[in-house]
Design a protein around this motif. Structure first.
Motif, short mmCIF file in Angstrom:
data_model
loop_
_atom_site.label_atom_id
_atom_site.label_comp_id
_atom_site.label_asym_id
_atom_site.label_seq_id
_atom_site.Cartn_x
_atom_site.Cartn_y
_atom_site.Cartn_z
N GLN A 270 42.45 54.53 34.35
CA GLN A 270 43.84 54.82 34.00
C GLN A 270 44.16 56.26 34.38
O GLN A 270 43.43 57.18 34.00
N VAL A 271 45.25 56.46 35.10
CA VAL A 271 45.66 57.79 35.53
C VAL A 271 46.91 58.18 34.75
O VAL A 271 47.74 57.33 34.43
N ASP A 272 47.05 59.47 34.48
CA ASP A 272 48.14 59.92 33.60
C ASP A 272 49.51 59.93 34.30
O ASP A 272 50.53 60.13 33.65
N SER A 273 49.52 59.73 35.61
CA SER A 273 50.79 59.66 36.33
C SER A 273 50.60 58.85 37.60
O SER A 273 49.47 58.57 38.00
N GLN A 274 51.69 58.50 38.22
CA GLN A 274 51.61 57.66 39.42
C GLN A 274 50.92 58.41 40.56
O GLN A 274 51.20 59.58 40.80
N VAL A 275 50.05 57.72 41.25
CA VAL A 275 49.33 58.30 42.38
C VAL A 275 49.42 57.36 43.57
O VAL A 275 49.49 56.15 43.41
N THR A 276 49.39 57.96 44.73
CA THR A 276 49.50 57.15 45.95
C THR A 276 48.24 56.35 46.20
O THR A 276 48.29 55.16 46.49
N MET A 277 47.11 57.00 46.11
CA MET A 277 45.87 56.36 46.53
C MET A 277 44.82 56.42 45.42
O MET A 277 44.63 57.45 44.78
N MET A 278 44.16 55.31 45.23
CA MET A 278 43.06 55.22 44.29
C MET A 278 41.85 54.65 45.00
O MET A 278 41.98 53.75 45.84
N PHE A 279 40.70 55.20 44.67
CA PHE A 279 39.46 54.81 45.32
C PHE A 279 38.39 54.51 44.28
O PHE A 279 38.40 55.06 43.18
N TRP A 280 37.46 53.69 44.68
CA TRP A 280 36.27 53.44 43.87
C TRP A 280 35.04 53.85 44.66
O TRP A 280 34.85 53.40 45.81
N TYR A 281 34.21 54.71 44.02
CA TYR A 281 32.98 55.18 44.63
C TYR A 281 31.79 54.72 43.80
O TYR A 281 31.88 54.51 42.60
N ARG A 282 30.65 54.64 44.46
CA ARG A 282 29.39 54.39 43.78
C ARG A 282 28.47 55.58 44.02
O ARG A 282 28.37 56.08 45.14
N GLN A 283 27.80 56.01 42.97
CA GLN A 283 26.83 57.10 43.08
C GLN A 283 25.53 56.60 42.50
O GLN A 283 25.33 56.60 41.28
N GLN A 284 24.64 56.19 43.38
CA GLN A 284 23.34 55.70 42.94
C GLN A 284 22.46 56.87 42.55
O GLN A 284 22.66 58.00 43.00
N PRO A 285 21.47 56.62 41.70
CA PRO A 285 20.65 57.71 41.17
C PRO A 285 20.11 58.62 42.26
O PRO A 285 19.47 58.15 43.22
N GLY A 286 20.38 59.90 42.14
CA GLY A 286 19.87 60.87 43.08
C GLY A 286 20.49 60.83 44.46
O GLY A 286 20.00 61.49 45.38
N GLN A 287 21.57 60.11 44.59
CA GLN A 287 22.19 59.98 45.91
C GLN A 287 23.63 60.47 45.87
O GLN A 287 24.17 60.84 44.84
N SER A 288 24.23 60.45 47.04
CA SER A 288 25.60 60.92 47.17
C SER A 288 26.58 59.82 46.82
O SER A 288 26.21 58.73 46.40
N LEU A 289 27.84 60.14 47.00
CA LEU A 289 28.89 59.17 46.70
C LEU A 289 29.14 58.29 47.91
O LEU A 289 29.25 58.78 49.04
N THR A 290 29.28 57.02 47.66
CA THR A 290 29.60 56.06 48.71
C THR A 290 30.89 55.36 48.35
O THR A 290 31.02 54.82 47.24
N LEU A 291 31.82 55.35 49.27
CA LEU A 291 33.10 54.70 49.01
C LEU A 291 32.93 53.19 49.03
O LEU A 291 32.40 52.63 50.01
N ILE A 292 33.35 52.54 47.95
CA ILE A 292 33.32 51.09 47.89
C ILE A 292 34.57 50.52 48.53
O ILE A 292 34.51 49.65 49.41
N ALA A 293 35.73 51.01 48.05
CA ALA A 293 36.98 50.45 48.54
C ALA A 293 38.15 51.33 48.14
O ALA A 293 38.04 52.16 47.22
N THR A 294 39.24 51.14 48.83
CA THR A 294 40.52 51.73 48.47
C THR A 294 41.32 50.67 47.73
O THR A 294 41.50 49.55 48.24
N ALA A 295 41.78 51.02 46.54
CA ALA A 295 42.56 50.08 45.74
C ALA A 295 44.02 50.19 46.14
O ALA A 295 44.64 51.23 45.97
N ASN A 296 44.57 49.13 46.65
CA ASN A 296 45.95 49.11 47.14
C ASN A 296 46.86 48.46 46.11
O ASN A 296 46.55 47.36 45.62
N GLN A 297 47.95 49.12 45.81
CA GLN A 297 48.88 48.57 44.83
C GLN A 297 49.63 47.39 45.41
O GLN A 297 50.26 47.50 46.45
N GLY A 298 49.50 46.25 44.76
CA GLY A 298 50.25 45.07 45.17
C GLY A 298 49.62 44.28 46.30
O GLY A 298 50.21 43.30 46.76
N SER A 299 48.46 44.67 46.75
CA SER A 299 47.80 43.91 47.81
C SER A 299 46.29 44.03 47.66
O SER A 299 45.80 44.76 46.81
#
Lengths: 115, 115
Positions: free
Chosen positions: B24-53
């Motif tokens: 939940q974001v406190d105001s409207q945002v253009t782009m939202m993303f989901w990342y995964r950070q496995q133990p001891g590793q960097s961030l990996t982008l899972i997906a871009t969450a698109n509003q309405g699609s």
């Protein structure tokens, strides 16, 4: 694909001293952004400093500054007057604009500030 | 800046079950993303969450495993389906408010442990 390399998995520095974290990246793009993010233990990731590739002047934010060498594709972070609160994981990141803001992160450097 | 709330902050799950993470974001945002950070590793982008699609998934991530919803400009969910121990990770919601600056803001993350 873009790659971001942080060759120092762990570093330590004495309180009040200066430390430099290294980051190199590989890209064929000419226009891009570079970032350093800080992730304190069990806390959320926050932006430390940002550099636009078209700007030759190195970015500075208080005790944090970068050494941006575009030709060498190097983007190091210097932390001056290190404080205990600087203890964190530091991630270097590359972003291509106008492509959905796709970010590429390095593997991180764990920095410990020693009292 | 942006205030991003993620729930749950941590959970322990059984193999084969599914878990939905809310962002939940406190105001409207253009782009939202989901990342995964496995133990001891960097961030990996899972997906871009698109509003309405449908979300835009990165290579190696599929909708059946990581279904994503984004019903409006302030909320998104990520489901980790049919979990296995390899899914144990921190899952991070992030947003980009200003496409010109490219800065990402992160939630505190959801730490999942799959037994």
């Amino acid at each position: 694909a873009q790659t971001v390399t942080q060759s120092q998995p762990e570093m330590s520095v004495q309180e009040a001293e200066t430390v430099t974290l290294s980051c190199t990246y590989d890209t064929s793009e000419n226009n891009y952004y570079l970032f350093w993010y800080k992730q304190p233990p069990s806390r959320q990731m926050i932006l430390v400093i940002r550099q636009e590739a078209y700007k030759q002047q190195n970015a500075t934010e208080n005790r944090f500054s970068v050494n941006f060498q575009k030709a060498a594709k190097s983007f190091s972070l210097k932390i001056s007057d290190s404080q205990l609160g600087d203890t964190a994981m530091y991630f270097c990141a590359f972003m291509r604009p106008y492509t959905g803001n796709q970010f590429y992160f390095g593997t991180g450097t764990s920095l410990t500030v020693i009292p | 800046s942006a205030v991003i709330s993620q729930k749950p902050s941590r959970d322990i799950c059984q193999r084969g079950t599914s878990l939905t993470i809310q962002c939940q974001v406190d105001s409207q945002v253009t782009m939202m993303f989901w990342y995964r950070q496995q133990p001891g590793q960097s961030l990996t982008l899972i997906a871009t969450a698109n509003q309405g699609s449908e979300a835009t998934y990165e290579s190696g991530f599929v909708i059946d495993k990581f279904p994503i919803s984004r019903p409006n400009l302030t909320f998104s969910t990520l489901t980790v389906s049919n979990m296995s121990p390899e899914d144990s990770s921190i899952y991070l919601c992030s947003v980009a408010r200003d496409l010109n600056t490219g800065e990402l803001f992160f939630g505190e993350g959801s730490r999942l442990t799959v037994l």
